[in-house]
Motif scaffolding. Structure first.
Motif, PDB file in Angstrom:
ATOM      1  N   UNK A 192       0.281   8.371  -1.442  1.00  8.87           N
ATOM      2  CA  UNK A 192       0.341   7.926  -2.883  1.00  8.87           C
ATOM      3  C   UNK A 192       1.184   7.523  -3.417  1.00  8.87           C
ATOM      4  N   UNK A 193       2.265   8.197  -3.587  1.00  9.29           N
ATOM      5  CA  UNK A 193       3.576   7.451  -4.377  1.00  9.29           C
ATOM      6  C   UNK A 193       3.744   5.973  -3.965  1.00  9.29           C
ATOM      7  N   UNK A 194       3.808   5.913  -3.250  1.00  7.54           N
ATOM      8  CA  UNK A 194       3.789   4.289  -2.653  1.00  7.54           C
ATOM      9  C   UNK A 194       3.308   3.390  -3.854  1.00  7.54           C
ATOM     10  N   UNK A 195       1.943   4.088  -3.665  1.00  6.59           N
ATOM     11  CA  UNK A 195       0.737   3.158  -4.878  1.00  6.59           C
ATOM     12  C   UNK A 195       1.464   2.766  -5.874  1.00  6.59           C
ATOM     13  N   UNK A 230       4.365  -0.829  -6.288  1.00  5.96           N
ATOM     14  CA  UNK A 230       2.640  -1.323  -5.678  1.00  5.96           C
ATOM     15  C   UNK A 230       1.853  -1.933  -7.336  1.00  5.96           C
ATOM     16  N   UNK A 231       1.751  -0.848  -7.396  1.00  9.63           N
ATOM     17  CA  UNK A 231       0.890  -1.296  -9.220  1.00  9.63           C
ATOM     18  C   UNK A 231       2.088  -2.039  -9.899  1.00  9.63           C
ATOM     19  N   UNK A 243      -3.937  -5.927  -8.712  1.00 10.63           N
ATOM     20  CA  UNK A 243      -2.996  -3.970  -8.660  1.00 10.63           C
ATOM     21  C   UNK A 243      -4.402  -2.622  -8.922  1.00 10.63           C
ATOM     22  N   UNK A 244      -5.364  -3.311 -10.296  1.00 11.65           N
ATOM     23  CA  UNK A 244      -6.233  -2.627  -9.666  1.00 11.65           C
ATOM     24  C   UNK A 244      -6.731  -2.020  -9.314  1.00 11.65           C
ATOM     25  N   UNK A 245      -7.451  -3.499  -7.999  1.00 10.28           N
ATOM     26  CA  UNK A 245      -8.332  -2.531  -7.484  1.00 10.28           C
ATOM     27  C   UNK A 245      -7.390  -2.129  -6.488  1.00 10.28           C
ATOM     28  N   UNK A 246      -6.098  -2.940  -5.585  1.00 12.76           N
ATOM     29  CA  UNK A 246      -5.672  -2.307  -4.978  1.00 12.76           C
ATOM     30  C   UNK A 246      -5.397  -0.627  -4.838  1.00 12.76           C
ATOM     31  N   UNK A 247      -4.772  -0.777  -6.750  1.00 15.62           N
ATOM     32  CA  UNK A 247      -4.933   1.249  -6.447  1.00 15.62           C
ATOM     33  C   UNK A 247      -5.886   1.763  -6.423  1.00 15.62           C
ATOM     34  N   UNK A 256      -6.038   1.927   3.902  1.00 15.07           N
ATOM     35  CA  UNK A 256      -4.141   1.345   4.459  1.00 15.07           C
ATOM     36  C   UNK A 256      -4.586  -0.148   5.488  1.00 15.07           C
ATOM     37  N   UNK A 257      -5.414   0.728   6.179  1.00 13.33           N
ATOM     38  CA  UNK A 257      -5.155  -0.784   7.577  1.00 13.33           C
ATOM     39  C   UNK A 257      -5.029  -1.879   7.077  1.00 13.33           C
ATOM     40  N   UNK A 258      -5.774  -3.366   6.284  1.00  9.62           N
ATOM     41  CA  UNK A 258      -7.624  -1.715   5.846  1.00  9.62           C
ATOM     42  C   UNK A 258      -8.391  -2.068   7.836  1.00  9.62           C
ATOM     43  N   UNK A 259      -9.449  -1.270   7.764  1.00  6.67           N
ATOM     44  CA  UNK A 259     -10.535  -1.754   8.284  1.00  6.67           C
ATOM     45  C   UNK A 259     -11.376  -2.362   7.463  1.00  6.67           C
ATOM     46  N   UNK A 260     -12.155  -3.179   7.983  1.00  8.17           N
ATOM     47  CA  UNK A 260     -13.220  -3.100   7.563  1.00  8.17           C
ATOM     48  C   UNK A 260     -14.514  -2.357   7.520  1.00  8.17           C
ATOM     49  N   UNK A 261     -15.283  -1.728   6.290  1.00  8.80           N
ATOM     50  CA  UNK A 261     -15.487  -2.709   5.077  1.00  8.80           C
ATOM     51  C   UNK A 261     -14.805  -2.478   4.194  1.00  8.80           C
TER      52      UNK A 261
END
Length: 491
Positions: free
Chosen positions: A145-148, A151-152, A168-172, A225-230
């Motif tokens: 989680x610290x990686x976020x 990157x944020x 950035x907020x969507x990613x986080x 994280x991968x991200x897989x659909x959906x």
């Protein structure tokens, strides 16, 4: 004997922290060139240290190497344990190499908050090294989680367009929400088993019904994280708004955290659940391959084209991981490494175009072979690498995955091969639209081919792609015993 006197893994972990300490306390914000130079030296030393790990790594054992354990909280039975096997070794190398590359890519950018920008990358490197080395699931979650955080900041502060805060907020929020399910599973495991040590938990029995529940909780954390659909909605926006170096590290390493999590936690901890949920994974993976490829064909933003193609490639990765045989698992690991290099190269090429022309909209480009022949030469090579052309790094990886699928289902193999055809369609289409045809002089009057720095970066990436493609055994030999150990835990 080498590791008895000197543990290069600890050196690799400490170097980014040393760089952060020096930057914060000894270098002022005004010394921009010194900040860049120190960041480059620290990340280069970290990469060299990781190479020493590879050189001294024994590929004839499935045991974890460079092990080190320190007691953190004795009465809670929480220890700081680190070590490497053949699976985590190359993810560590990929992280240290790409962070080093990101410093070179960022040499001319950003134009503001330069010290903070390079601090974010050093902290990101520290967290990624920990993710691939810690052998405690609770500490893994903390660094996962610290990686976020860096990157944020990288996306939100140094992003390229107006929607960077939203991206950035969507990613986080997406990635944090998915990981909270995993945290709930970790807390439950600790409360029932009394430990969070990964190597101990590998030999701990979980009932079938409990495995089904815990597997799903871990699945949410890794699938986002991968991200897989959906769970992919955040990825195209994050890539489109991130600076070039941010996109490189996001596609090169951060997308691999989910695949690594499946290999390190989901399969060995919950083998029965992994078999039970196989059809679900196969369905999501095939949808990702077909949908990701078709969506790529209708994009007009260059970064979104590569972002959606990454979703399709990660579909192949999850197919390989959950094929549950040695060909598929080794192929998926090799494909993650290959995609980390190729996607980084593609995003770097798009960054080169954006730096010159301040746009990533496809319709403004065309005929660049007439004015940027060196750029088009490298872009052509990277495009063919992206479609797994023979001799490039992805070819042997996808071949291993397809061989593993042929042992499971002809339907799976057929849809996967259709995905390979679609990948050729969007890659050749993009190459043709950018490189050939009529030069769009209505939009651009000044043209400039790649610089010496950009040429060196592209040569390095090209050489690694060819190395992986022509002599993959130099990587597979170190992965083999760890993969066999994983399969032994499964069956």
């Amino acid at each position: 004997m080498f590791t008895f006197y000197f543990n290069p893994l600890l050196v690799t972990m400490v170097l980014p922290l040393l760089g952060i300490f020096i930057l914060i306390f000894f270098i002022s914000d005004s010394k921009k060139n010194l900040i860049k130079l120190l960041s480059l030296i620290i990340t280069s030393l970290t990469f060299l240290s990781s190479l020493i790990i590879w050189i001294s790594f024994l590929n004839s054992t499935f045991q974890f190497q460079f092990l080190q354990t320190y007691r953190l909280i004795s009465f809670l039975n929480i220890n700081y344990s680190v070590g490497l096997d053949g699976i985590s070794l190359f993810f560590l190398l990929l992280s240290t190499f790409l962070i080093n590359l990101c410093i070179l890519i960022s040499w001319e950018n950003p134009k503001f908050f330069i010290k903070e920008y390079f601090l974010c990358f050093l902290f990101l490197e520290f967290c990624l090294i920990q993710v691939f080395c810690v052998l405690d699931i609770f500490l893994f979650y903390i660094f996962f989680e610290s990686v976020l955080i860096p990157m944020f900041l990288i996306i939100g502060i140094w992003g390229s367009r107006e929607r960077k805060i939203r991206a950035a907020f969507q990613f986080f929020i997406y990635t944090l929400t998915g990981s909270l399910f995993m945290l709930a599973a970790i807390i439950f495991i600790y409360s029932t088993k009394g430990t969070t040590d990964l190597l101990s938990l590998w030999f701990t029995h979980f009932s079938f019904n409990l495995q089904l529940i815990l597997w799903i909780l871990f699945f949410f954390g890794f699938a986002v994280k991968i991200p897989m659909i959906p769970f992919h909605i955040w990825l195209p926006e994050a890539h489109a708004e991130a600076p070039t170096a941010g996109s490189v590290i996001l596609a090169g390493v951060l997308l691999k955290l989910g695949g690594y999590g499946f290999l390190r936690f989901s399969l060995p901890l919950f083998p029965l659940a992994s078999l039970y949920y196989n059809p679900l994974i196969f369905l999501c993976s095939l949808i990702a391959i077909i949908y990701g490829s078709l969506t790529t064909l209708r994009q007009i933003d260059l970064k979104k084209i590569i972002a959606y193609s990454s979703i399709a490639h990660m579909g192949f990765v999850t197919l390989g991981i959950f094929s549950l045989n040695i060909n598929g698992i080794e192929g998926s690991i090799l494909l993650m490494l290959s995609h980390g290099i190729i996607s980084s190269a593609m995003f770097f090429c798009i960054g080169v175009l954006y730096d010159r022309y301040n746009t990533r909209i496809l319709k403004y480009f065309g005929g660049l072979v007439q004015v940027m022949p060196l750029f088009v030469l490298f872009f052509t090579f990277f495009s063919f690498s992206n479609i797994s052309f023979p001799g490039t790094s992805s070819f042997i990886a996808e071949l291993l995955i397809l061989v593993s699928l042929s042992k499971i289902s002809f339907v799976l193999l057929s849809f996967s091969l259709f995905g390979v055809i679609l990948s050729a369609c969007y890659a050749i289409w993009l190459l043709n639209r950018i490189s050939f045809g009529v030069l769009n002089i209505h939009y651009f009057l000044l043209f400039q081919d790649i610089s010496r720095r950009e040429f060196c970066i592209m040569v390095i990436l090209s050489w690694i792609i060819l190395w992986l493609g022509i002599y993959p055994n130099s990587f597979l030999s170190d992965i083999n015993f760890s993969t066999l150990n994983l399969l032994k835990l499964l069956f």
